[in-house]
Design a protein around this motif. Structure first.
Motif, PDB file in Angstrom:
ATOM      1  N   PHE A  53      21.490  40.794  27.845  1.00 55.72           N
ATOM      2  CA  PHE A  53      22.922  41.024  27.629  1.00 55.72           C
ATOM      3  C   PHE A  53      23.179  42.448  27.123  1.00 55.72           C
ATOM      4  CE2 PHE A  53      26.463  40.689  24.439  1.00 55.72           C
ATOM      5  CZ  PHE A  53      27.493  40.749  25.357  1.00 55.72           C
ATOM      6  N   GLU A  56      22.708  44.971  29.852  1.00 60.10           N
ATOM      7  CA  GLU A  56      23.843  45.023  30.777  1.00 60.10           C
ATOM      8  C   GLU A  56      25.032  45.751  30.155  1.00 60.10           C
ATOM      9  OE1 GLU A  56      24.839  41.265  32.543  1.00 60.10           O
ATOM     10  OE2 GLU A  56      22.775  40.953  33.214  1.00 60.10           O
ATOM     11  N   ILE A  57      25.227  45.554  28.863  1.00 57.08           N
ATOM     12  CA  ILE A  57      26.308  46.290  28.191  1.00 57.08           C
ATOM     13  C   ILE A  57      26.103  47.786  28.382  1.00 57.08           C
ATOM     14  CG2 ILE A  57      27.215  46.962  25.919  1.00 57.08           C
ATOM     15  CD1 ILE A  57      26.912  44.084  25.035  1.00 57.08           C
ATOM     16  N   LEU A  62      29.784  48.226  29.947  1.00 57.84           N
ATOM     17  CA  LEU A  62      30.783  47.216  29.591  1.00 57.84           C
ATOM     18  C   LEU A  62      31.545  47.596  28.322  1.00 57.84           C
ATOM     19  CD1 LEU A  62      28.716  43.959  30.289  1.00 57.84           C
ATOM     20  CD2 LEU A  62      30.393  45.062  31.777  1.00 57.84           C
ATOM     21  N   TYR A  73      33.787  39.214  21.087  1.00 53.29           N
ATOM     22  CA  TYR A  73      33.356  39.419  22.476  1.00 53.29           C
ATOM     23  C   TYR A  73      31.859  39.156  22.619  1.00 53.29           C
ATOM     24  CZ  TYR A  73      31.707  41.878  26.603  1.00 53.29           C
ATOM     25  OH  TYR A  73      31.056  42.188  27.776  1.00 53.29           O
ATOM     26  N   LEU A  74      31.060  39.697  21.700  1.00 56.33           N
ATOM     27  CA  LEU A  74      29.613  39.534  21.777  1.00 56.33           C
ATOM     28  C   LEU A  74      29.220  38.061  21.663  1.00 56.33           C
ATOM     29  CD1 LEU A  74      28.492  42.548  19.538  1.00 56.33           C
ATOM     30  CD2 LEU A  74      28.489  42.432  22.044  1.00 56.33           C
ATOM     31  N   ARG A  76      31.088  35.348  22.205  1.00 55.51           N
ATOM     32  CA  ARG A  76      31.586  34.555  23.345  1.00 55.51           C
ATOM     33  C   ARG A  76      30.756  34.839  24.589  1.00 55.51           C
ATOM     34  NH1 ARG A  76      34.102  30.045  23.756  1.00 55.51           N
ATOM     35  NH2 ARG A  76      35.591  30.759  22.226  1.00 55.51           N
ATOM     36  N   SER A  77      30.400  36.081  24.805  1.00 54.76           N
ATOM     37  CA  SER A  77      29.596  36.444  25.979  1.00 54.76           C
ATOM     38  C   SER A  77      28.221  35.772  25.935  1.00 54.76           C
ATOM     39  CB  SER A  77      29.428  37.958  26.072  1.00 54.76           C
ATOM     40  OG  SER A  77      30.663  38.573  26.292  1.00 54.76           O
ATOM     41  N   VAL A  78      27.585  35.802  24.776  1.00 57.85           N
ATOM     42  CA  VAL A  78      26.274  35.163  24.644  1.00 57.85           C
ATOM     43  C   VAL A  78      26.408  33.653  24.816  1.00 57.85           C
ATOM     44  CG1 VAL A  78      24.423  34.640  22.988  1.00 57.85           C
ATOM     45  CG2 VAL A  78      25.197  36.990  23.314  1.00 57.85           C
ATOM     46  N   ASN A  80      28.647  32.048  26.598  1.00 56.51           N
ATOM     47  CA  ASN A  80      28.864  31.774  28.020  1.00 56.51           C
ATOM     48  C   ASN A  80      27.564  31.897  28.818  1.00 56.51           C
ATOM     49  OD1 ASN A  80      31.565  31.234  27.663  1.00 56.51           O
ATOM     50  ND2 ASN A  80      32.226  33.292  28.197  1.00 56.51           N
ATOM     51  N   ARG A  81      26.766  32.889  28.486  1.00 55.73           N
ATOM     52  CA  ARG A  81      25.479  33.065  29.161  1.00 55.73           C
ATOM     53  C   ARG A  81      24.555  31.884  28.879  1.00 55.73           C
ATOM     54  NH1 ARG A  81      24.021  38.571  30.677  1.00 55.73           N
ATOM     55  NH2 ARG A  81      25.921  39.773  30.697  1.00 55.73           N
TER      56      ARG A  81
END
Length: 182
Positions: A53, A56-57, A62, A73-74, A76-78, A80-81
């Motif tokens: 992650f 990719e940032i 990103l 954001y961090l 929620r992104s993790v 979701n992954r």
């Protein structure tokens, strides 16, 4: 104060300061790994997921789309992954279970007789082209329905229909020819 520090780090990062990226990484890496572990229950998987992650940032820049508070954001992104990873693992498990249907109840650990593979190949050959292609793409090449739909130039629902009917045809063929297979 924490939000101010994050927004300052983000501003510096957008200006090209790699030290700001390092600071964000060091600040959130362990917390995000813990968050990922909560879902995945595997420490190494969690660390790998968070590391990818962060890569990719950086690589996809990103961070350029972010403003102010980045913690949400961090996280929620993790999250979701992790959920996507769990769905992927569940899909692999379901495909594995389907494989056992073709194994006629035998243990998967035992080596399969060559006749099973010949029979499966023969059964696949009996299917119409699109059903055979859908089964090969999804089950033999481990692709998602959307990828199969894109390759075949049809809708996802059509792929699902081809798979459903194709698997039914394969089961019927194998059951009809069971005596010849053993």
């Amino acid at each position: 104060m924490n939000q101010k520090v994050d927004s300052e780090l983000l501003l510096r990062l957008k200006e090209g300061d790699i030290n700001a990226y390092d600071a964000i990484f060091l600040k959130y890496f362990k917390l995000l790994c813990l968050n990922a572990y909560f879902f995945l229950k595997d420490e190494q998987e969690a660390k790998d997921l968070v590391q990818v992650f962060f890569m990719e940032i950086w690589e996809k820049k990103l961070y350029m789309k972010l403003e102010g508070e980045i913690r949400g954001y961090l996280y929620r992104s993790v999250q979701n992954r992790c959920l996507n990873k769990l769905r992927q693992l569940e899909s692999v498990q379901q495909k594995s279970e389907l494989y056992t249907v073709f194994n006629a109840g035998e243990s998967v650990e035992e080596p399969l007789p060559e006749t099973i593979f010949q029979s499966l190949d023969e059964a696949l050959g009996q299917l119409p082209a699109q059903r055979r292609e859908a089964i090969q793409i999804v089950y033999l090449h481990n692709k998602k329905y959307q990828e199969a739909a894109d390759v075949m130039g049809i809708s996802i629902n059509s792929v699902k229909t081809h798979l459903k009917i194709g698997l039914k045809n394969l089961r019927e063929y194998i059951n009809k020819n069971k005596n010849r297979l053993t």
